[in-house]
Motif scaffolding. Structure first.
Motif, short mmCIF file in Angstrom:
data_model
loop_
_atom_site.label_atom_id
_atom_site.label_comp_id
_atom_site.label_asym_id
_atom_site.label_seq_id
_atom_site.Cartn_x
_atom_site.Cartn_y
_atom_site.Cartn_z
N LEU A 83 0.82 -1.21 0.00
CA LEU A 83 0.00 0.00 0.00
C LEU A 83 0.86 1.26 0.00
N ILE A 84 1.91 1.28 0.82
CA ILE A 84 2.76 2.47 0.89
C ILE A 84 3.50 2.69 -0.42
N ASP A 85 3.92 1.60 -1.08
CA ASP A 85 4.55 1.74 -2.40
C ASP A 85 3.57 2.28 -3.43
N TYR A 86 2.32 1.84 -3.32
CA TYR A 86 1.27 2.30 -4.24
C TYR A 86 0.99 3.78 -4.04
N VAL A 87 0.92 4.21 -2.79
CA VAL A 87 0.69 5.63 -2.50
C VAL A 87 1.86 6.47 -3.00
N ARG A 88 3.09 5.99 -2.77
CA ARG A 88 4.28 6.73 -3.21
C ARG A 88 4.28 6.89 -4.74
N ALA A 89 3.91 5.83 -5.44
CA ALA A 89 3.88 5.90 -6.90
C ALA A 89 2.88 6.93 -7.40
N GLN A 90 1.75 7.04 -6.71
CA GLN A 90 0.74 8.03 -7.11
C GLN A 90 1.20 9.45 -6.80
N ARG A 91 1.93 9.61 -5.69
CA ARG A 91 2.42 10.94 -5.32
C ARG A 91 3.48 11.43 -6.29
N GLU A 92 4.25 10.50 -6.86
CA GLU A 92 5.32 10.89 -7.76
C GLU A 92 4.84 11.10 -9.19
N LYS A 93 3.64 10.63 -9.49
CA LYS A 93 3.13 10.74 -10.85
C LYS A 93 2.60 12.13 -11.13
N LEU A 94 2.86 12.62 -12.32
CA LEU A 94 2.34 13.92 -12.75
C LEU A 94 1.29 13.70 -13.83
N GLU A 100 -7.71 13.27 -1.73
CA GLU A 100 -8.96 12.54 -1.57
C GLU A 100 -8.97 11.28 -2.44
N THR A 101 -8.49 11.41 -3.69
CA THR A 101 -8.47 10.26 -4.60
C THR A 101 -7.55 9.17 -4.08
N ILE A 102 -6.35 9.55 -3.64
CA ILE A 102 -5.38 8.57 -3.14
C ILE A 102 -5.91 7.90 -1.88
N ASN A 103 -6.52 8.68 -0.99
CA ASN A 103 -7.07 8.10 0.24
C ASN A 103 -8.21 7.13 -0.06
N SER A 104 -9.03 7.45 -1.05
CA SER A 104 -10.13 6.55 -1.43
C SER A 104 -9.59 5.23 -1.94
N ARG A 105 -8.54 5.28 -2.75
CA ARG A 105 -7.94 4.05 -3.28
C ARG A 105 -7.33 3.23 -2.15
N SER A 106 -6.65 3.90 -1.20
CA SER A 106 -6.04 3.18 -0.08
C SER A 106 -7.10 2.50 0.79
N ALA A 107 -8.18 3.24 1.09
CA ALA A 107 -9.26 2.67 1.91
C ALA A 107 -9.90 1.47 1.22
N MET A 108 -10.02 1.54 -0.10
CA MET A 108 -10.60 0.43 -0.85
C MET A 108 -9.73 -0.82 -0.73
N LEU A 150 -2.18 5.80 7.80
CA LEU A 150 -1.65 6.09 6.47
C LEU A 150 -2.72 6.81 5.65
N ARG A 151 -2.85 8.09 5.89
CA ARG A 151 -3.78 8.91 5.13
C ARG A 151 -3.09 10.23 4.81
N LEU A 152 -3.25 10.66 3.57
CA LEU A 152 -2.66 11.93 3.19
C LEU A 152 -3.50 13.07 3.75
N ARG A 153 -2.82 14.14 4.09
CA ARG A 153 -3.52 15.31 4.62
C ARG A 153 -4.37 15.92 3.51
N VAL A 154 -5.65 16.13 3.82
CA VAL A 154 -6.59 16.70 2.84
C VAL A 154 -6.82 18.17 3.17
N PRO A 155 -6.53 19.08 2.24
CA PRO A 155 -6.78 20.50 2.51
C PRO A 155 -8.26 20.74 2.78
#
Length: 349
Positions: A83-94, A100-108, A150-155
């Protein structure tokens, strides 16, 4: 290996019509068993489609990882480290995805793991560092170690309604009674776009000035209809709606699809055209719903009433509409000063 989300109409009622499959049609069994269970739970097709897209995105990423057999879900390979590798890959992608999208995928993915293995997803090594949380009251006895989630901060979410001038300019660009009635339901009743498209003729109780709305989670709510919306709907139904066998209120007016229910793609295309025509870039169906909510708050509608009108499951969502602009602050201040000054004026001889 390529994967797609496919809609199937030949599945049994207890199975999800959305299936994650390989390009040649072979099903990814562990994904589809999870989707089938959500169907049994009573999720509607829109939610199943959303779940399917979330899992499809993960599957495509996971298939690119070395040593992974995506056809078989194994607990020792599918862990929180995955999961953490998956989140990191999404954070690095442009371009960057929203938190919110990344957190939804992680929760799923957490729900997916729990469904298949009947336990919580095992912690990865990054979770070894823990912090102490003191319970209410401040006593040290009874403190417990709590791992950071493991949740990203949501503005903070900001509701941006349209201005009066933007609404007028956008509304004036419409020419058909159908389109004006759709905008009326979004702006004057605060309906979601999917709620507008799913309306059926029997849901319009015009003589009673009411409308029956099928909202999220198949929840039905009754809403009052203002005279303006009744007039717009009546005009469309009597002068423009083609003769058709469909029960849906809003149908296509031209071409081969004439008389068939209006689609989500058709509604998006309609708004895209009028945004380009009017240069009101922020005008979309949900922005009109936001404008309705903000207008109701300014008009003095209570939060519980607005929650009911908008079909919010939680009042926290309705609270987002209480955002005071500088102009609102000034007007409130002016009213308060007037109330304070009035008794002094009366007391003067």
């Amino acid at each position: 290996m390529k994967f797609v989300l496919q809609h199937r109409s030949d599945v049994v009622a207890s199975a999800s019509p959305y299936r994650v499959v390989e390009q040649d049609g072979g099903e990814i069994a562990w994904v589809n068993r999870f989707l089938d269970m959500q169907r049994v739970r009573g999720l509607n097709e829109l939610s199943l489609r959303y779940y399917g897209h979330l899992l499809l995105h993960f599957l495509r990423w996971w298939a690119q990882q070395p040593g992974v057999d995506v056809m078989c879900l194994e607990a020792h390979r599918f862990t929180e480290s995955t999961l953490i590798d998956y989140v990191r890959a999404q954070r690095e992608k442009l371009p960057r995805l929203s938190p919110e999208t990344i957190n939804s995928r992680s929760a799923m993915l957490r729900r997916l793991f729990q469904f298949h293995f009947q336990v919580e997803m095992p912690h990865g090594p990054y979770r070894l560092q823990r912090y102490w949380r003191t319970p209410p009251g401040g006593h040290r006895r009874g403190r417990s170690a709590v791992a950071a989630d493991l949740r990203l901060r949501v503005p903070p979410r900001v509701i941006e309604p349209l201005s009066v001038e933007q609404v007028q300019r956008f509304w004036r660009s419409f020419r058909t009674s159908r389109d004006i009635a759709i905008v009326g339901l979004l702006l004057l009743n605060g309906l979601r776009s999917c709620e507008v498209l799913s309306l059926e003729l029997e849901d319009l109780l015009l003589s009673e000035a009411q409308i029956r709305v099928l909202g999220k989670g198949a929840k039905v709510r009754m809403m009052p209809l203002p005279p303006e919306t009744i007039r717009l709907l009546d005009c469309y139904l009597k002068t423009e709606r083609p003769l058709t066998n469909t029960a849906r209120v809003f149908v296509s007016l031209k071409g081969k699809a004439r008389g068939k229910p209006m689609t989500k793609a058709g509604l998006r295309s309609l708004f895209r055209h009028h945004r380009a025509t009017t240069t009101v870039r922020k005008a979309n169906p949900h922005r009109f719903r936001h404008t309705f909510g903000a207008d109701m708050i300014r008009a003095g509608v209570s939060l519980p009433a607005l929650q009911r009108l908008m079909g919010h499951a939680n009042i926290e969502t309705t609270l987002l509409y209480i955002q005071i602009s500088p102009q609102d602050v000034y007007e409130e201040y002016a009213r308060a000063v007037a109330r304070q000054v009035a008794p002094a004026r009366i007391a003067q001889p």
